[in-house]
Design a protein around this motif. Structure first.
Motif, PDB file in Angstrom:
ATOM      1  N   ALA A  63       0.860  -1.189   0.000  1.00  0.00           N
ATOM      2  CA  ALA A  63       0.000   0.000   0.000  1.00  0.00           C
ATOM      3  C   ALA A  63       0.892   1.234   0.000  1.00  0.00           C
ATOM      4  O   ALA A  63       2.019   1.208   0.490  1.00  0.00           O
ATOM      5  CB  ALA A  63      -0.896  -0.016   1.227  1.00  0.00           C
ATOM      6  N   ARG A  64       0.385   2.315  -0.576  1.00  0.00           N
ATOM      7  CA  ARG A  64       1.168   3.544  -0.613  1.00  0.00           C
ATOM      8  C   ARG A  64       0.247   4.754  -0.705  1.00  0.00           C
ATOM      9  O   ARG A  64      -0.932   4.620  -1.029  1.00  0.00           O
ATOM     10  CB  ARG A  64       2.150   3.538  -1.772  1.00  0.00           C
ATOM     11  CG  ARG A  64       1.487   3.475  -3.131  1.00  0.00           C
ATOM     12  CD  ARG A  64       2.517   3.302  -4.239  1.00  0.00           C
ATOM     13  NE  ARG A  64       1.872   3.196  -5.532  1.00  0.00           N
ATOM     14  CZ  ARG A  64       1.581   4.209  -6.331  1.00  0.00           C
ATOM     15  NH1 ARG A  64       1.868   5.435  -5.958  1.00  0.00           N
ATOM     16  NH2 ARG A  64       1.002   4.007  -7.492  1.00  0.00           N
ATOM     17  N   LEU A  65       0.822   5.895  -0.421  1.00  0.00           N
ATOM     18  CA  LEU A  65       0.091   7.142  -0.559  1.00  0.00           C
ATOM     19  C   LEU A  65       0.424   7.769  -1.908  1.00  0.00           C
ATOM     20  O   LEU A  65       1.565   7.746  -2.353  1.00  0.00           O
ATOM     21  CB  LEU A  65       0.478   8.126   0.547  1.00  0.00           C
ATOM     22  CG  LEU A  65      -0.136   7.892   1.921  1.00  0.00           C
ATOM     23  CD1 LEU A  65       0.403   8.906   2.919  1.00  0.00           C
ATOM     24  CD2 LEU A  65      -1.646   7.983   1.861  1.00  0.00           C
ATOM     25  N   ASP A  73      -5.059  16.261  -3.137  1.00  0.00           N
ATOM     26  CA  ASP A  73      -5.417  15.449  -1.976  1.00  0.00           C
ATOM     27  C   ASP A  73      -4.638  14.148  -1.974  1.00  0.00           C
ATOM     28  O   ASP A  73      -4.387  13.559  -3.019  1.00  0.00           O
ATOM     29  CB  ASP A  73      -6.916  15.114  -1.986  1.00  0.00           C
ATOM     30  CG  ASP A  73      -7.800  16.340  -1.830  1.00  0.00           C
ATOM     31  OD1 ASP A  73      -7.290  17.368  -1.328  1.00  0.00           O
ATOM     32  OD2 ASP A  73      -8.987  16.263  -2.203  1.00  0.00           O
ATOM     33  N   GLU A  74      -4.277  13.687  -0.771  1.00  0.00           N
ATOM     34  CA  GLU A  74      -3.613  12.388  -0.642  1.00  0.00           C
ATOM     35  C   GLU A  74      -4.640  11.277  -0.801  1.00  0.00           C
ATOM     36  O   GLU A  74      -5.759  11.379  -0.299  1.00  0.00           O
ATOM     37  CB  GLU A  74      -2.914  12.265   0.710  1.00  0.00           C
ATOM     38  CG  GLU A  74      -1.654  13.072   0.803  1.00  0.00           C
ATOM     39  CD  GLU A  74      -0.881  12.787   2.077  1.00  0.00           C
ATOM     40  OE1 GLU A  74      -1.418  12.128   2.993  1.00  0.00           O
ATOM     41  OE2 GLU A  74       0.270  13.234   2.146  1.00  0.00           O
ATOM     42  N   VAL A  75      -4.237  10.230  -1.496  1.00  0.00           N
ATOM     43  CA  VAL A  75      -5.113   9.081  -1.733  1.00  0.00           C
ATOM     44  C   VAL A  75      -4.348   7.826  -1.335  1.00  0.00           C
ATOM     45  O   VAL A  75      -3.179   7.662  -1.693  1.00  0.00           O
ATOM     46  CB  VAL A  75      -5.503   9.004  -3.229  1.00  0.00           C
ATOM     47  CG1 VAL A  75      -6.393   7.810  -3.498  1.00  0.00           C
ATOM     48  CG2 VAL A  75      -6.163  10.285  -3.687  1.00  0.00           C
ATOM     49  N   GLN A  76      -5.021   6.940  -0.588  1.00  0.00           N
ATOM     50  CA  GLN A  76      -4.406   5.677  -0.189  1.00  0.00           C
ATOM     51  C   GLN A  76      -4.589   4.654  -1.310  1.00  0.00           C
ATOM     52  O   GLN A  76      -5.716   4.369  -1.713  1.00  0.00           O
ATOM     53  CB  GLN A  76      -5.045   5.159   1.109  1.00  0.00           C
ATOM     54  CG  GLN A  76      -4.496   3.847   1.603  1.00  0.00           C
ATOM     55  CD  GLN A  76      -3.078   3.962   2.134  1.00  0.00           C
ATOM     56  OE1 GLN A  76      -2.677   4.996   2.647  1.00  0.00           O
ATOM     57  NE2 GLN A  76      -2.313   2.916   1.993  1.00  0.00           N
ATOM     58  N   ILE A  77      -3.483   4.123  -1.818  1.00  0.00           N
ATOM     59  CA  ILE A  77      -3.531   3.071  -2.840  1.00  0.00           C
ATOM     60  C   ILE A  77      -3.393   1.731  -2.111  1.00  0.00           C
ATOM     61  O   ILE A  77      -2.416   1.533  -1.386  1.00  0.00           O
ATOM     62  CB  ILE A  77      -2.381   3.227  -3.856  1.00  0.00           C
ATOM     63  CG1 ILE A  77      -2.333   4.630  -4.425  1.00  0.00           C
ATOM     64  CG2 ILE A  77      -2.434   2.139  -4.909  1.00  0.00           C
ATOM     65  CD1 ILE A  77      -3.082   4.874  -5.670  1.00  0.00           C
ATOM     66  N   PRO A  78      -4.356   0.819  -2.266  1.00  0.00           N
ATOM     67  CA  PRO A  78      -4.292  -0.457  -1.556  1.00  0.00           C
ATOM     68  C   PRO A  78      -3.195  -1.368  -2.109  1.00  0.00           C
ATOM     69  O   PRO A  78      -2.737  -1.183  -3.241  1.00  0.00           O
ATOM     70  CB  PRO A  78      -5.677  -1.072  -1.804  1.00  0.00           C
ATOM     71  CG  PRO A  78      -6.166  -0.427  -3.044  1.00  0.00           C
ATOM     72  CD  PRO A  78      -5.556   0.933  -3.093  1.00  0.00           C
ATOM     73  N   PRO A  79      -2.772  -2.356  -1.314  1.00  0.00           N
ATOM     74  CA  PRO A  79      -1.774  -3.305  -1.830  1.00  0.00           C
ATOM     75  C   PRO A  79      -2.365  -4.112  -2.985  1.00  0.00           C
ATOM     76  O   PRO A  79      -3.579  -4.320  -3.059  1.00  0.00           O
ATOM     77  CB  PRO A  79      -1.473  -4.208  -0.632  1.00  0.00           C
ATOM     78  CG  PRO A  79      -2.601  -4.025   0.300  1.00  0.00           C
ATOM     79  CD  PRO A  79      -3.203  -2.680   0.025  1.00  0.00           C
ATOM     80  N   ARG A  80      -1.501  -4.523  -3.894  1.00  0.00           N
ATOM     81  CA  ARG A  80      -1.964  -5.313  -5.044  1.00  0.00           C
ATOM     82  C   ARG A  80      -0.819  -6.150  -5.576  1.00  0.00           C
ATOM     83  O   ARG A  80       0.308  -6.036  -5.111  1.00  0.00           O
ATOM     84  CB  ARG A  80      -2.507  -4.398  -6.136  1.00  0.00           C
ATOM     85  CG  ARG A  80      -1.470  -3.453  -6.700  1.00  0.00           C
ATOM     86  CD  ARG A  80      -2.105  -2.417  -7.608  1.00  0.00           C
ATOM     87  NE  ARG A  80      -1.092  -1.517  -8.126  1.00  0.00           N
ATOM     88  CZ  ARG A  80      -0.813  -1.373  -9.408  1.00  0.00           C
ATOM     89  NH1 ARG A  80      -1.467  -2.072 -10.301  1.00  0.00           N
ATOM     90  NH2 ARG A  80       0.113  -0.532  -9.810  1.00  0.00           N
ATOM     91  N   GLU A  81      -1.131  -6.980  -6.539  1.00  0.00           N
ATOM     92  CA  GLU A  81      -0.104  -7.789  -7.191  1.00  0.00           C
ATOM     93  C   GLU A  81       0.148  -7.225  -8.582  1.00  0.00           C
ATOM     94  O   GLU A  81      -0.777  -6.820  -9.277  1.00  0.00           O
ATOM     95  CB  GLU A  81      -0.541  -9.246  -7.285  1.00  0.00           C
ATOM     96  CG  GLU A  81      -0.605  -9.926  -5.939  1.00  0.00           C
ATOM     97  CD  GLU A  81      -0.961 -11.385  -6.051  1.00  0.00           C
ATOM     98  OE1 GLU A  81      -0.300 -12.200  -5.383  1.00  0.00           O
ATOM     99  OE2 GLU A  81      -1.898 -11.701  -6.795  1.00  0.00           O
ATOM    100  N   LYS A  82       1.414  -7.217  -8.971  1.00  0.00           N
ATOM    101  CA  LYS A  82       1.804  -6.716 -10.279  1.00  0.00           C
ATOM    102  C   LYS A  82       2.423  -7.847 -11.094  1.00  0.00           C
ATOM    103  O   LYS A  82       3.083  -8.722 -10.555  1.00  0.00           O
ATOM    104  CB  LYS A  82       2.834  -5.592 -10.149  1.00  0.00           C
ATOM    105  CG  LYS A  82       2.300  -4.330  -9.560  1.00  0.00           C
ATOM    106  CD  LYS A  82       3.393  -3.272  -9.577  1.00  0.00           C
ATOM    107  CE  LYS A  82       2.876  -1.933  -9.110  1.00  0.00           C
ATOM    108  NZ  LYS A  82       3.923  -0.897  -9.214  1.00  0.00           N
ATOM    109  N   PHE A  83       2.205  -7.783 -12.380  1.00  0.00           N
ATOM    110  CA  PHE A  83       2.778  -8.737 -13.326  1.00  0.00           C
ATOM    111  C   PHE A  83       4.193  -8.260 -13.631  1.00  0.00           C
ATOM    112  O   PHE A  83       4.377  -7.144 -14.114  1.00  0.00           O
ATOM    113  CB  PHE A  83       1.921  -8.750 -14.597  1.00  0.00           C
ATOM    114  CG  PHE A  83       2.137  -9.930 -15.490  1.00  0.00           C
ATOM    115  CD1 PHE A  83       1.276 -11.003 -15.443  1.00  0.00           C
ATOM    116  CD2 PHE A  83       3.189  -9.957 -16.398  1.00  0.00           C
ATOM    117  CE1 PHE A  83       1.450 -12.090 -16.289  1.00  0.00           C
ATOM    118  CE2 PHE A  83       3.373 -11.034 -17.231  1.00  0.00           C
ATOM    119  CZ  PHE A  83       2.497 -12.105 -17.184  1.00  0.00           C
TER     120      PHE A  83
END
Length: 97
Positions: A63-65, A73-83
């Motif tokens: 996860a990252r901002l 505005d700051e937005v929280q990016i959820p954790p995910r899987e990348k190819f």
């Protein structure tokens, strides 16, 4: 290079190597199925290793901002899987030249 150019190049090389008249459609189907198998296996959680080429796999991205570019505005990016693709040592060595 786009996929159509890749298919054309592979078709020419296979014809030259085998000295047989291989239809472009057959090569196109082989290229499409190769990509499909790689994607299916990686999305199922497997690593796909192609010797002297590289490895395809999923990697976890935490996860990252981030910032909304319009509002700031700051937005929280959820954790995910990348190819991911990791080139083999042979490919990395060729890159360095």
């Amino acid at each position: 290079m786009v996929k159509e150019e890749l298919i054309k190049e592979v078709t020419e090389r296979v014809r030259k190597r085998t000295r047989e008249r291989v239809k472009k459609e057959v090569i196109a189907a082989a290229v499409d199925e190769t990509f499909s198998v790689i994607v299916e296996k990686v999305l199922a959680g497997n690593k796909v290793r192609i010797r002297n080429f590289g490895t395809f796999q999923l990697k976890k991205a935490g996860a990252r901002l981030a910032r909304n570019p319009k509002t700031g505005d700051e937005v929280q990016i959820p954790p995910r899987e990348k190819f991911y693709f990791t080139p083999s040592r042979k490919i990395r060595f060729l890159e360095e030249r």
